[in-house]
Design a protein around this motif. Structure first.
Motif, PDB file in Angstrom:
ATOM      1  N   GLU A  29       0.831  -1.207   0.000  1.00  0.00           N
ATOM      2  CA  GLU A  29       0.000   0.000   0.000  1.00  0.00           C
ATOM      3  C   GLU A  29       0.865   1.256   0.000  1.00  0.00           C
ATOM      4  O   GLU A  29       0.497   2.280  -0.568  1.00  0.00           O
ATOM      5  CB  GLU A  29      -0.925  -0.012   1.212  1.00  0.00           C
ATOM      6  N   ARG A  30       2.053   1.165   0.636  1.00  0.00           N
ATOM      7  CA  ARG A  30       2.920   2.344   0.734  1.00  0.00           C
ATOM      8  C   ARG A  30       4.086   2.284  -0.255  1.00  0.00           C
ATOM      9  O   ARG A  30       5.130   2.889  -0.032  1.00  0.00           O
ATOM     10  CB  ARG A  30       3.468   2.468   2.156  1.00  0.00           C
ATOM     11  N   SER A  31       3.911   1.573  -1.317  1.00  0.00           N
ATOM     12  CA  SER A  31       4.956   1.448  -2.331  1.00  0.00           C
ATOM     13  C   SER A  31       4.639   2.368  -3.507  1.00  0.00           C
ATOM     14  O   SER A  31       3.702   2.103  -4.263  1.00  0.00           O
ATOM     15  CB  SER A  31       5.037  -0.002  -2.807  1.00  0.00           C
ATOM     16  N   PRO A  32       5.406   3.454  -3.687  1.00  0.00           N
ATOM     17  CA  PRO A  32       5.114   4.366  -4.804  1.00  0.00           C
ATOM     18  C   PRO A  32       5.111   3.676  -6.156  1.00  0.00           C
ATOM     19  O   PRO A  32       4.305   4.003  -7.027  1.00  0.00           O
ATOM     20  CB  PRO A  32       6.250   5.397  -4.704  1.00  0.00           C
ATOM     21  N   ILE A  33       5.969   2.665  -6.336  1.00  0.00           N
ATOM     22  CA  ILE A  33       6.084   2.011  -7.631  1.00  0.00           C
ATOM     23  C   ILE A  33       4.798   1.272  -8.005  1.00  0.00           C
ATOM     24  O   ILE A  33       4.488   1.079  -9.183  1.00  0.00           O
ATOM     25  CB  ILE A  33       7.289   1.035  -7.643  1.00  0.00           C
ATOM     26  N   LEU A  34       4.019   0.858  -6.991  1.00  0.00           N
ATOM     27  CA  LEU A  34       2.776   0.142  -7.243  1.00  0.00           C
ATOM     28  C   LEU A  34       1.583   1.079  -7.407  1.00  0.00           C
ATOM     29  O   LEU A  34       0.466   0.616  -7.659  1.00  0.00           O
ATOM     30  CB  LEU A  34       2.497  -0.852  -6.110  1.00  0.00           C
ATOM     31  N   HIS A  35       1.823   2.376  -7.238  1.00  0.00           N
ATOM     32  CA  HIS A  35       0.717   3.324  -7.300  1.00  0.00           C
ATOM     33  C   HIS A  35       1.029   4.497  -8.216  1.00  0.00           C
ATOM     34  O   HIS A  35       0.618   5.632  -7.962  1.00  0.00           O
ATOM     35  CB  HIS A  35       0.374   3.814  -5.888  1.00  0.00           C
ATOM     36  N   VAL A  36       1.768   4.197  -9.280  1.00  0.00           N
ATOM     37  CA  VAL A  36       2.072   5.238 -10.257  1.00  0.00           C
ATOM     38  C   VAL A  36       0.792   5.761 -10.905  1.00  0.00           C
ATOM     39  O   VAL A  36       0.754   6.894 -11.401  1.00  0.00           O
ATOM     40  CB  VAL A  36       3.066   4.706 -11.308  1.00  0.00           C
ATOM     41  N   ASP A  37      -0.284   4.958 -10.852  1.00  0.00           N
ATOM     42  CA  ASP A  37      -1.552   5.429 -11.406  1.00  0.00           C
ATOM     43  C   ASP A  37      -2.058   6.678 -10.703  1.00  0.00           C
ATOM     44  O   ASP A  37      -2.832   7.449 -11.266  1.00  0.00           O
ATOM     45  CB  ASP A  37      -2.612   4.324 -11.304  1.00  0.00           C
ATOM     46  N   ARG A  38      -1.575   6.903  -9.462  1.00  0.00           N
ATOM     47  CA  ARG A  38      -1.985   8.089  -8.713  1.00  0.00           C
ATOM     48  C   ARG A  38      -1.096   9.298  -9.021  1.00  0.00           C
ATOM     49  O   ARG A  38      -1.389  10.407  -8.587  1.00  0.00           O
ATOM     50  CB  ARG A  38      -1.921   7.806  -7.216  1.00  0.00           C
ATOM     51  N   LEU A  39       0.002   9.053  -9.710  1.00  0.00           N
ATOM     52  CA  LEU A  39       0.952  10.129 -10.019  1.00  0.00           C
ATOM     53  C   LEU A  39       0.446  10.939 -11.202  1.00  0.00           C
ATOM     54  O   LEU A  39      -0.001  10.379 -12.204  1.00  0.00           O
ATOM     55  CB  LEU A  39       2.319   9.529 -10.344  1.00  0.00           C
ATOM     56  N   PRO A  66      19.526   0.297  -4.263  1.00  0.00           N
ATOM     57  CA  PRO A  66      20.084  -0.113  -5.557  1.00  0.00           C
ATOM     58  C   PRO A  66      19.459   0.642  -6.727  1.00  0.00           C
ATOM     59  O   PRO A  66      18.296   1.058  -6.662  1.00  0.00           O
ATOM     60  CB  PRO A  66      19.752  -1.609  -5.620  1.00  0.00           C
ATOM     61  N   PRO A  67      20.221   0.835  -7.816  1.00  0.00           N
ATOM     62  CA  PRO A  67      19.741   1.609  -8.970  1.00  0.00           C
ATOM     63  C   PRO A  67      18.461   1.073  -9.597  1.00  0.00           C
ATOM     64  O   PRO A  67      17.723   1.820 -10.234  1.00  0.00           O
ATOM     65  CB  PRO A  67      20.909   1.522  -9.958  1.00  0.00           C
ATOM     66  N   ASN A  68      18.187  -0.231  -9.416  1.00  0.00           N
ATOM     67  CA  ASN A  68      16.985  -0.767 -10.058  1.00  0.00           C
ATOM     68  C   ASN A  68      15.701  -0.126  -9.532  1.00  0.00           C
ATOM     69  O   ASN A  68      14.670  -0.143 -10.192  1.00  0.00           O
ATOM     70  CB  ASN A  68      16.926  -2.295  -9.904  1.00  0.00           C
ATOM     71  N   GLN A  69      15.777   0.476  -8.331  1.00  0.00           N
ATOM     72  CA  GLN A  69      14.588   1.158  -7.812  1.00  0.00           C
ATOM     73  C   GLN A  69      14.259   2.381  -8.666  1.00  0.00           C
ATOM     74  O   GLN A  69      13.107   2.613  -9.041  1.00  0.00           O
ATOM     75  CB  GLN A  69      14.810   1.560  -6.355  1.00  0.00           C
ATOM     76  N   ALA A  70      15.271   3.188  -8.983  1.00  0.00           N
ATOM     77  CA  ALA A  70      15.046   4.368  -9.826  1.00  0.00           C
ATOM     78  C   ALA A  70      14.658   3.950 -11.244  1.00  0.00           C
ATOM     79  O   ALA A  70      13.773   4.558 -11.866  1.00  0.00           O
ATOM     80  CB  ALA A  70      16.297   5.247  -9.855  1.00  0.00           C
ATOM     81  N   GLU A  71      15.313   2.911 -11.743  1.00  0.00           N
ATOM     82  CA  GLU A  71      15.031   2.458 -13.107  1.00  0.00           C
ATOM     83  C   GLU A  71      13.594   1.954 -13.240  1.00  0.00           C
ATOM     84  O   GLU A  71      12.898   2.255 -14.224  1.00  0.00           O
ATOM     85  CB  GLU A  71      16.027   1.364 -13.482  1.00  0.00           C
ATOM     86  N   THR A  72      13.139   1.210 -12.236  1.00  0.00           N
ATOM     87  CA  THR A  72      11.768   0.693 -12.270  1.00  0.00           C
ATOM     88  C   THR A  72      10.759   1.828 -12.186  1.00  0.00           C
ATOM     89  O   THR A  72       9.740   1.834 -12.894  1.00  0.00           O
ATOM     90  CB  THR A  72      11.554  -0.297 -11.111  1.00  0.00           C
ATOM     91  N   ALA A  81       7.947   3.047 -15.101  1.00  0.00           N
ATOM     92  CA  ALA A  81       6.513   3.113 -14.817  1.00  0.00           C
ATOM     93  C   ALA A  81       5.945   4.490 -15.118  1.00  0.00           C
ATOM     94  O   ALA A  81       4.843   4.617 -15.675  1.00  0.00           O
ATOM     95  CB  ALA A  81       6.265   2.741 -13.360  1.00  0.00           C
ATOM     96  N   VAL A  82       6.679   5.545 -14.769  1.00  0.00           N
ATOM     97  CA  VAL A  82       6.210   6.907 -15.052  1.00  0.00           C
ATOM     98  C   VAL A  82       6.209   7.154 -16.559  1.00  0.00           C
ATOM     99  O   VAL A  82       5.278   7.771 -17.107  1.00  0.00           O
ATOM    100  CB  VAL A  82       7.097   7.939 -14.328  1.00  0.00           C
ATOM    101  N   ARG A  83       7.249   6.649 -17.235  1.00  0.00           N
ATOM    102  CA  ARG A  83       7.341   6.811 -18.683  1.00  0.00           C
ATOM    103  C   ARG A  83       6.155   6.133 -19.374  1.00  0.00           C
ATOM    104  O   ARG A  83       5.556   6.686 -20.308  1.00  0.00           O
ATOM    105  CB  ARG A  83       8.660   6.206 -19.167  1.00  0.00           C
ATOM    106  N   ALA A  84       5.776   4.953 -18.885  1.00  0.00           N
ATOM    107  CA  ALA A  84       4.660   4.221 -19.477  1.00  0.00           C
ATOM    108  C   ALA A  84       3.332   4.939 -19.266  1.00  0.00           C
ATOM    109  O   ALA A  84       2.366   4.709 -19.991  1.00  0.00           O
ATOM    110  CB  ALA A  84       4.590   2.817 -18.885  1.00  0.00           C
ATOM    111  N   ALA A 135      12.494  12.214 -16.238  1.00  0.00           N
ATOM    112  CA  ALA A 135      13.911  12.152 -16.615  1.00  0.00           C
ATOM    113  C   ALA A 135      14.652  11.374 -15.536  1.00  0.00           C
ATOM    114  O   ALA A 135      14.339  11.489 -14.350  1.00  0.00           O
ATOM    115  CB  ALA A 135      14.496  13.548 -16.762  1.00  0.00           C
ATOM    116  N   MET A 136      15.601  10.571 -15.956  1.00  0.00           N
ATOM    117  CA  MET A 136      16.424   9.807 -15.021  1.00  0.00           C
ATOM    118  C   MET A 136      17.885   9.927 -15.442  1.00  0.00           C
ATOM    119  O   MET A 136      18.206   9.766 -16.616  1.00  0.00           O
ATOM    120  CB  MET A 136      16.018   8.337 -14.994  1.00  0.00           C
ATOM    121  N   ILE A 137      18.753  10.224 -14.481  1.00  0.00           N
ATOM    122  CA  ILE A 137      20.187  10.302 -14.740  1.00  0.00           C
ATOM    123  C   ILE A 137      20.893   9.368 -13.765  1.00  0.00           C
ATOM    124  O   ILE A 137      20.721   9.482 -12.551  1.00  0.00           O
ATOM    125  CB  ILE A 137      20.718  11.742 -14.575  1.00  0.00           C
TER     126      ILE A 137
END
Length: 641
Positions: free
Chosen positions: A548-558, A574-580, A584-587, A593-595
């Motif tokens: 419930e508190r995972s931003p990656i699972l609630h990108v629909d609210r972004l 780990p970098p995979n958190q930013a990449e994931t 999701a935001v790109r989709a 933007a990610m650097i």
């Protein structure tokens, strides 16, 4: 004055000014009247060197390149060097070994690069080095112990303390008693620790006997034991709800100065020195009250506590040879290393983080602000620091209100003070306002304020940041259409949560932020591997709360643009958190933007990375808010814009 929109003002605070000629100052230590300290240099990739200065003599570099005086214990390090009676021992991050300086030349005391050392103490009279050792030779979690090593480098050392998950503060008295702090999963050192003591014997082998418990427990953080010359053991405990000072003699414990104030901060790193024992009756102590940190002299004979430095302490204090030493952060100039004669309390600068101080009219001076929480189940006042846009040559058109950057600090048990930060002045001088939030969970306001975040991470901190931004907008101090939330590490999680659970913010910037706390619970280093048990709940039992508190699972609210900045070698997040998160935001067809900064870890140390991160943020905000920065900025790729 020339008129231009907020955010587009030309500024003398360039990225070169932020990084060039700037050094990080830390870990002051006095060996008699010789002052030692560490300097990190962004221009050298963040390498840390050991320096010293003897009274009126010029400063000299004691440990030069290529040595890097740092340690990787707990990943955050600290306590990487020790000095006593002129004997210097340090940890080199490049190979994790301990070294002793012999005739100015580093000589290795340890051999294995799979052993890391921190919280180093040197005892030339006993020919010993004490340290916390983190053993990475086996599988699974590394093993932490307290070890004693020979100063001549012979042997692998003797393990004195073992069995607990974590250790800190190996303090040896003049008559051979060792005191230390220990704690176990799932506690963090600000949750529940114990201080123990034992007698050091050397026959038939070096070991401890007569071990007993001094303080601490399942709901008490007892930390930083230190010995007074008369054999009394001083320590800090939050048993009253505040980290206060205590002394124990003959199993009788005495509070030294009961007060609703903190005499310590969370032990995120080793080597903190929140107080120094001057003699059997006097202490030099760090004092934190309402987010303001000072240095106080505690005199037990007169029962007085008086300021030696009223405001601006950053980090540890040191004392020796009738002197005090500290890193001082004033509100209007760069940090400085200074010493004071304890008889006069007159401070003299030894080193400055930068000689490029801003002219006074350019400096945005923070003011303390508070606002009520909107959470009915966790009511109370929230605190922070507000920095107004400040530029003596430019102003905005009448009626305009500035964009506001709301900062969520890391930790989340850290806290933001009112010390000068050139990185914040970069923004205020261009026409941004800044709100630096000490949300519930922060240090400096007592344990109940800190514990208000227990089980509520991603809820209370988010509400506190959103409420603060909304309060300033309601007061006309910020543009409600240009409210940015920004944070790093734990503050990056608060940022991502704020963007997916509130509609207050209109853009977000996350530095190596946690996008998936469930993944973090499964995949992080030992020190924080059970941290989320207290912040969210035990994993996997509380898996539904994690999700419930995972931003990656609630990108629909972004629904707003997002910038992600990440180090490629980050072992904490780990970098995979930013990449994931970026994918999701790109989709979702939102601007993103990610650097990825190659070679950087959890926090950026190189000058080129720090500059690139600042420029990327300004470019990103200019594009998403529709203003043109005065700076000539490199273009970054922003998807879906």
């Amino acid at each position: 004055m020339t008129i231009a929109p907020y955010g587009s003002w030309p500024s003398i605070v360039t990225t070169d000014l932020v990084t060039s000629g700037t050094v990080g100052l830390s870990a002051p230590l006095l060996d008699g009247d010789t002052l030692y300290w560490l300097e990190s240099r962004p221009s050298e990739g963040g390498r840390v060197g050991l320096w010293r200065c003897h009274r009126d003599h010029p400063a000299e570099l004691v440990v030069p390149a290529p040595y890097n005086v740092r340690t990787g214990v707990h990943e955050y390090g600290g306590g990487a060097y020790a000095v006593r009676d002129g004997v210097v021992v340090f940890s080199d991050l490049t190979d994790n070994r301990l070294y002793r300086l012999v005739d100015g030349r580093p000589v290795a005391l340890t051999q294995s690069s799979d052993h890391r050392y921190a919280d180093v103490r040197v005892h030339p009279d006993r020919h010993l080095v004490l340290a916390v050792r983190e053993d990475h030779t086996g599988g699974g979690e590394p093993v932490n112990t307290i070890v004693a090593l020979d100063l001549d480098g012979s042997g692998d050392g003797a393990v004195l303390c073992s069995g607990a998950d974590f250790y800190a503060d190996p303090e040896l008295s003049a008559d051979g008693e060792l005191a230390w702090t220990e704690w176990n999963h799932p506690a963090m050192p600000w949750d529940a620790t114990r201080i123990r003591r034992g007698r050091l014997i050397d026959r038939p082998a070096l070991a401890l006997t007569e071990i007993s418990e001094v303080a601490g427990g399942d709901h008490e953080s007892a930390v930083h034991p230190r010995w007074a010359p008369d054999g009394e053991l001083i320590f800090i405990s939050d048993r009253t709800g505040w980290w206060n000072l205590y002394a124990v003699r003959d199993q009788e414990t005495t509070p030294l100065w009961p007060e609703d104030a903190e005499f310590a901060t969370p032990q995120w790193v080793f080597g903190d020195q929140p107080y120094a024992v001057l003699d059997s009756r006097r202490l030099l102590a760090t004092h934190v009250s309402n987010g303001v940190t000072s240095i106080q002299l505690l005199d037990r004979d007169s029962n007085t506590l008086r300021p030696i430095l009223e405001d601006g302490l950053y980090g540890s204090v040191a004392a020796g040879g009738g002197l005090a030493a500290a890193i001082i952060e004033d509100a209007d100039r760069p940090a400085r290393l200074a010493v004071a004669d304890l008889t006069t309390a007159t401070w003299t600068d030894v080193r400055r983080a930068s000689d490029q101080a801003l002219p006074t009219p350019w400096v945005s001076i923070p003011r303390a602000v508070s606002w009520p929480s909107t959470l009915d189940d966790v009511p109370g006042e929230v605190h922070g620091w507000y920095y107004p846009p400040t530029n003596p040559e430019w102003r905005a058109p009448d009626g305009d209100r500035p964009p506001l950057i709301t900062l969520s600090h890391g930790g989340p048990t850290g806290f933001s003070d009112n010390g000068f930060n050139i990185g914040l002045q970069y923004w205020t001088s261009r026409g941004f306002a800044v709100l630096d939030v000490n949300y519930r969970g922060s240090t400096g306001y007592g344990r109940s304020y800190r514990d208000a975040l227990r089980g509520r991470w991603g809820v209370v901190d988010v509400a506190d940041c959103a409420d603060g931004a909304a309060a300033l907008a309601a007061q006309g101090l910020a543009d409600p259409q240009r409210l940015i939330v920004r944070g790093g590490s734990a503050g990056g999680y608060t940022t991502l949560q704020a963007l997916t659970t509130t509609d207050v913010f209109t853009a977000g910037i996350s530095f190596y932020g946690v996008a998936d706390p469930e993944a973090l619970a499964r995949d992080t280093h030992k020190f924080e591997s059970r941290y989320l048990d207290g912040l969210i709940g035990p994993y996997p039992e509380a898996i539904e709360i994690y999700r419930e508190r995972s931003p990656i699972l609630h990108v629909d609210r972004l629904s707003v643009p997002l910038l992600l900045l990440q180090g490629s070698e980050d072992a904490v997040v780990p970098p995979n958190q930013a990449e994931t998160m970026a994918a999701a935001v790109r989709a979702k067809d939102l601007p993103v933007a990610m650097i990825i900064f190659e070679g950087e870890g959890h926090g950026f140390r190189r000058a080129d990375s720090i500059k690139a991160a600042l420029e990327a943020q300004l470019f990103f905000l200019g594009k998403v808010f529709g203003f043109t920065p005065a700076d000539d900025l490199p273009v970054i790729e922003i998807d879906n814009l």
